[in-house]
Design an enzyme around this catalytic site. Structure first.
Site, PDB file in Angstrom:
ATOM      1  N   HIS A 221      40.485  37.742  50.721  1.00 33.79           N
ATOM      2  CA  HIS A 221      39.537  37.865  49.539  1.00 33.79           C
ATOM      3  C   HIS A 221      39.685  37.392  48.154  1.00 33.79           C
ATOM      4  O   HIS A 221      40.527  36.909  47.776  1.00 33.79           O
ATOM      5  CB  HIS A 221      39.561  39.613  49.296  1.00 33.79           C
ATOM      6  CG  HIS A 221      40.814  39.874  48.659  1.00 33.79           C
ATOM      7  ND1 HIS A 221      41.940  40.792  49.263  1.00 33.79           N
ATOM      8  CD2 HIS A 221      41.137  40.051  47.246  1.00 33.79           C
ATOM      9  CE1 HIS A 221      42.747  41.267  48.264  1.00 33.79           C
ATOM     10  NE2 HIS A 221      42.225  40.828  47.053  1.00 33.79           N
TER      11      HIS A 221
ATOM     12  N   GLU B 223      36.231  41.706  50.075  1.00 34.17           N
ATOM     13  CA  GLU B 223      37.186  41.877  51.327  1.00 34.17           C
ATOM     14  C   GLU B 223      36.357  41.227  52.298  1.00 34.17           C
ATOM     15  O   GLU B 223      35.040  41.041  52.597  1.00 34.17           O
ATOM     16  CB  GLU B 223      37.174  43.284  51.575  1.00 34.17           C
ATOM     17  CG  GLU B 223      38.017  44.030  50.273  1.00 34.17           C
ATOM     18  CD  GLU B 223      39.437  43.920  50.316  1.00 34.17           C
ATOM     19  OE1 GLU B 223      39.967  42.609  50.688  1.00 34.17           O
ATOM     20  OE2 GLU B 223      40.176  44.606  49.701  1.00 34.17           O
TER      21      GLU B 223
HETATM   22  C1  GLP Z   1      43.664  41.430  43.448  1.00 35.37           C
HETATM   23  C2  GLP Z   1      42.408  40.739  42.772  1.00 35.37           C
HETATM   24  C3  GLP Z   1      42.472  39.599  43.114  1.00 35.37           C
HETATM   25  C4  GLP Z   1      43.586  38.566  43.139  1.00 35.37           C
HETATM   26  C5  GLP Z   1      44.266  39.359  44.118  1.00 35.37           C
HETATM   27  C6  GLP Z   1      45.762  38.422  44.520  1.00 35.37           C
HETATM   28  O1  GLP Z   1      43.236  42.040  44.732  1.00 35.37           O
HETATM   29  N1  GLP Z   1      41.414  41.449  42.837  1.00 35.37           N
HETATM   30  O2  GLP Z   1      41.562  38.971  42.025  1.00 35.37           O
HETATM   31  O3  GLP Z   1      43.401  37.427  43.411  1.00 35.37           O
HETATM   32  O4  GLP Z   1      44.585  40.427  44.046  1.00 35.37           O
HETATM   33  O5  GLP Z   1      46.592  38.884  43.652  1.00 35.37           O
HETATM   34  P1  GLP Z   1      47.963  38.010  43.316  1.00 35.37           P
HETATM   35  O6  GLP Z   1      47.730  37.134  42.443  1.00 35.37           O
HETATM   36  O7  GLP Z   1      48.821  39.201  42.195  1.00 35.37           O
HETATM   37  O8  GLP Z   1      48.507  37.957  44.432  1.00 35.37           O
END
Ligand code: GLP
Length: 238
Positions: free
Chosen positions: A131, A136
């Site tokens: 995503h 999603e």
């Molecule tokens: C969340 C956000 C996304 C982000 C993803 C990954 O779901 N809505 O924008 O890219 O998490 O997060 P992380 O960088 O902490 O792995």
């Protein structure tokens, strides 16, 4: 879509923060699309340091964040709070120039972005299920800013920031995939081997099961991945 393998997350943060700083120097009233999550944290830290060192002003910059939780009882877990803490309060940006998608009439966000002239540079992370923002698997490629339900996998992943999984909001307001695709330039950052599967799938061509694969159709997207992802993908081929 251009995929670049970089040694470490730290190196990626250097490159991406340089790009943000150089854009703000070139175009002081540029429009930035920003992401939350642990991935862009190092980049924001370096933007703060470089802005100070090089005397770069964000006074005229406007920002549009990708998403925000809905029905979130814990203020410290909101994406607004995250951005204030990790970037906005540490540079000279005006708070009224920092935007988050509205809960009511989300589509107005697309119009607002458009009326500002569109996003010059959009920063993205990626979820383990492929995503981007909160789009999603299965989200239509032509979606605009909308209310989305979070998948079980995403709720579980994001629960690491909460005291318990029950506190994680189940819904969010998010830029759509078509909103993101309108950005003039996109940088997606992915680090750590747990993102390898999502990166592998997104590079296999368009598929709504992997929302990030829409970026194959964007003509100015750079995906920065670290060596851990490369090694993980290579290990599957042995
Ligand atoms: C969340 C956000 C996304 C982000 C993803 C990954 O779901 N809505 O924008 O890219 O998490 O997060 P992380 O960088 O902490 O792995």
């Amino acid at each position: 879509m251009n995929v670049k393998i970089i040694d470490s997350a730290e190196e990626i943060a250097k490159i991406v923060s340089d790009r943000i700083i150089s854009l703000v120097k070139e175009k002081p009233d540029c429009i930035l699309g920003l992401a939350t999550g642990s991935t862009p944290l190092q980049t924001y830290q370096k933007v703060i340091e470089k802005a100070k060192k090089q005397n770069v002003s964000f006074l005229k910059v406007r920002t549009f964040n990708l998403d925000e939780y809905l029905d979130n009882p814990i203020k410290e877990q909101s994406y607004r709070y995250f951005m204030d803490e990790n970037l906005f309060d540490k540079i000279d940006i005006k708070k009224e120039n920092t935007h988050f998608p509205p809960f009511e009439n989300p589509a107005a966000y697309d119009e607002e972005i458009l009326s500002c002239g569109g996003i010059d540079l959009q920063i993205l992370g990626i979820g383990r299920d492929g995503h981007i923002a909160f789009n999603e698997p299965g989200t239509p490629f032509d979606s605009m800013t909308h209310i989305a339900s979070l998948d079980e996998k995403t709720i579980k992943d994001n629960s690491r920031f909460f005291e318990s999984i029950d506190q994680v909001p189940k819904k969010a307001v998010t830029m759509g995939l078509a909103t993101i695709m309108k950005a003039k330039e996109i940088i997606l950052i992915a680090t750590g081997k747990n993102k390898a599967e999502a990166i592998y799938k997104m590079t296999q061509g368009l598929d709504t099961k992997t929302p990030a694969s829409i970026l194959n159709k964007h003509n100015n997207t750079t995906v920065y991945i670290d060596n851990d992802i490369r090694k993980e993908i290579e290990s599957w081929k042995q």
